[in-house]
Design a protein around this motif. Structure first.
Motif, PDB file in Angstrom:
ATOM      1  N   LEU A 122     -12.706  -6.513  15.276  1.00 37.23           N
ATOM      2  CA  LEU A 122     -12.461  -7.044  13.940  1.00 37.23           C
ATOM      3  C   LEU A 122     -13.546  -6.506  13.015  1.00 37.23           C
ATOM      4  O   LEU A 122     -14.722  -6.449  13.400  1.00 37.23           O
ATOM      5  N   VAL A 123     -13.169  -6.098  11.815  1.00 40.00           N
ATOM      6  CA  VAL A 123     -14.128  -5.624  10.815  1.00 40.00           C
ATOM      7  C   VAL A 123     -14.182  -6.673   9.708  1.00 40.00           C
ATOM      8  O   VAL A 123     -13.173  -6.925   9.029  1.00 40.00           O
ATOM      9  N   ALA A 124     -15.334  -7.309   9.539  1.00 39.66           N
ATOM     10  CA  ALA A 124     -15.454  -8.440   8.621  1.00 39.66           C
ATOM     11  C   ALA A 124     -16.630  -8.241   7.667  1.00 39.66           C
ATOM     12  O   ALA A 124     -17.687  -7.752   8.070  1.00 39.66           O
TER      13      ALA A 124
ATOM     14  N   ARG B 266     -19.136 -11.453 -10.319  1.00 39.93           N
ATOM     15  CA  ARG B 266     -19.117 -10.006 -10.117  1.00 39.93           C
ATOM     16  C   ARG B 266     -17.709  -9.440 -10.197  1.00 39.93           C
ATOM     17  O   ARG B 266     -17.497  -8.318 -10.644  1.00 39.93           O
ATOM     18  N   GLY B 267     -16.737 -10.206  -9.744  1.00 35.97           N
ATOM     19  CA  GLY B 267     -15.351  -9.758  -9.778  1.00 35.97           C
ATOM     20  C   GLY B 267     -14.869  -9.160  -8.474  1.00 35.97           C
ATOM     21  O   GLY B 267     -13.664  -8.954  -8.297  1.00 35.97           O
ATOM     22  N   TYR B 268     -15.767  -8.881  -7.555  1.00 45.59           N
ATOM     23  CA  TYR B 268     -15.394  -8.328  -6.258  1.00 45.59           C
ATOM     24  C   TYR B 268     -16.563  -8.493  -5.300  1.00 45.59           C
ATOM     25  O   TYR B 268     -17.718  -8.650  -5.713  1.00 45.59           O
ATOM     26  N   ASN B 269     -16.232  -8.463  -4.015  1.00 46.66           N
ATOM     27  CA  ASN B 269     -17.252  -8.489  -2.974  1.00 46.66           C
ATOM     28  C   ASN B 269     -17.436  -7.062  -2.472  1.00 46.66           C
ATOM     29  O   ASN B 269     -16.537  -6.501  -1.834  1.00 46.66           O
ATOM     30  N   GLN B 270     -18.563  -6.473  -2.759  1.00 45.90           N
ATOM     31  CA  GLN B 270     -18.789  -5.076  -2.381  1.00 45.90           C
ATOM     32  C   GLN B 270     -18.732  -4.884  -0.869  1.00 45.90           C
ATOM     33  O   GLN B 270     -18.297  -3.839  -0.366  1.00 45.90           O
TER      34      GLN B 270
ATOM     35  N   ARG C 227     -13.072  -2.858   4.250  1.00 46.55           N
ATOM     36  CA  ARG C 227     -11.705  -2.340   4.226  1.00 46.55           C
ATOM     37  C   ARG C 227     -11.688  -0.862   4.598  1.00 46.55           C
ATOM     38  O   ARG C 227     -10.834  -0.399   5.377  1.00 46.55           O
ATOM     39  N   GLU C 228     -12.648  -0.096   4.084  1.00 45.92           N
ATOM     40  CA  GLU C 228     -12.702   1.334   4.384  1.00 45.92           C
ATOM     41  C   GLU C 228     -13.145   1.587   5.821  1.00 45.92           C
ATOM     42  O   GLU C 228     -12.640   2.494   6.485  1.00 45.92           O
TER      43      GLU C 228
ATOM     44  N   ALA D  72     -10.583  -8.177   8.886  1.00 41.34           N
ATOM     45  CA  ALA D  72     -10.564  -9.635   8.738  1.00 41.34           C
ATOM     46  C   ALA D  72     -11.419  -9.969   7.525  1.00 41.34           C
ATOM     47  O   ALA D  72     -12.646  -9.943   7.601  1.00 41.34           O
ATOM     48  N   LEU D  73     -10.783 -10.265   6.404  1.00 39.57           N
ATOM     49  CA  LEU D  73     -11.519 -10.378   5.144  1.00 39.57           C
ATOM     50  C   LEU D  73     -12.358 -11.643   5.017  1.00 39.57           C
ATOM     51  O   LEU D  73     -13.387 -11.637   4.350  1.00 39.57           O
ATOM     52  N   ASP D  74     -11.922 -12.744   5.648  1.00 39.60           N
ATOM     53  CA  ASP D  74     -12.655 -13.989   5.410  1.00 39.60           C
ATOM     54  C   ASP D  74     -12.837 -14.859   6.654  1.00 39.60           C
ATOM     55  O   ASP D  74     -12.577 -16.061   6.614  1.00 39.60           O
TER      56      ASP D  74
END
Length: 265
Positions: free
Chosen positions: A128-130, A142-146, A152-153, A163-165
């Protein structure tokens, strides 16, 4: 080759004609849209061998043999299962992080992720990539989580599962600059928890935890602790830029080293 890749490659000459490739740092002409000029590449400090077998910290000399462990890991063995840093923090990586994190140059994410992936060990099985999470107030600001953009990349480049969260930041921590390692850990106590939706899926999981900059390691350590308490088997910390301990204390945790605006979110 996917349809997306075919379209990208076929449209590349047109994009280059309308928007000639330029180095995102200095503006010099370059051969492709996805890199830096040679001068800016030379500013990046890439970790090298020999390095600590536990945390991959470069030793800086050739006397250390294979399997050697650094003094920091000997005194306090880390919870993580390795650190994969694309670069060591310096002038070049600082400029890229500032542009990406505070300058909203989110198109840099693929290039930064490629440098991270180049330092990852061989990945056996499913991972899993988190990302390291942001508190919602900081995310709204900020408008985004760097870290999420990098994760994602990294997932795409390694063909692993995003796995984003799986982690939630439940407490908005103030800037930790000027605090020692113990005080930083105390400030982060209770600030991170596992998302209940992922609780079952984390048991026995192998996880790549992604962030842009690794400073003292207080935040990543809190993340690793939460993931392993939830049953994760392995957690590798992956970052674009790693601040070595010699500069620890000069760089505030939770802030980009050298950020132009003190206390920026």
């Amino acid at each position: 080759m996917s349809v997306k890749a075919i379209l990208r490659d076929s449209l590349a000459p047109l994009v280059d004609l309308i928007y000639p490739p330029r180095c995102p740092l200095c503006g010099a002409a370059i051969g492709a849209q996805t890199g830096l000029c040679s001068d800016c590449w030379s500013e990046l400090r890439i970790p090298s061998e020999p390095a600590c077998a536990t945390c991959q910290r470069p030793f800086g000399h050739s006397a250390a043999g294979s399997g050697a462990v650094c003094a920091v890991c000997l005194v306090k063995p880390p919870r993580h299962d390795g650190i994969a840093a694309g670069t060591l923090y310096g002038d070049g990586s600082r400029k890229l992080v500032l542009a990406f994190k505070h300058g909203r140059r989110i198109a840099l994410a693929p290039m930064l992720a490629r440098l991270i992936v180049a330092r990852l060990p061989a990945l056996e099985g499913t991972w899993l990539v988190a990302p390291v999470p942001l508190h919602r107030w900081r995310l709204w600001s900020r408008g985004y989580n760097q870290a999420a953009l990098l994760a994602r990349e990294v997932a795409r480049l390694t063909n692993q599962t995003l796995a984003l969260d799986p982690l939630i930041r439940t407490k908005h921590t103030a800037t930790l600059g000027g605090l020692g390692r113990t005080a930083r850990a105390r400030a982060l106590r209770g600030a991170l928890t596992v998302n209940p939706r992922y609780a079952a899926g984390l048991k026995g999981a192998q996880i790549i935890l992604v962030d842009d900059v690794l400073t003292s390691g207080a935040t990543s350590d809190a993340c690793v602790r939460a993931l392993k308490r939830a049953g994760a088997d392995k957690v590798i910390v992956a970052c674009f830029a790693r601040v070595l301990d010699e500069t620890d204390g000069e760089v505030p945790e939770n802030e980009t080293p050298g950020a132009l605006t003190p206390g920026a979110p």
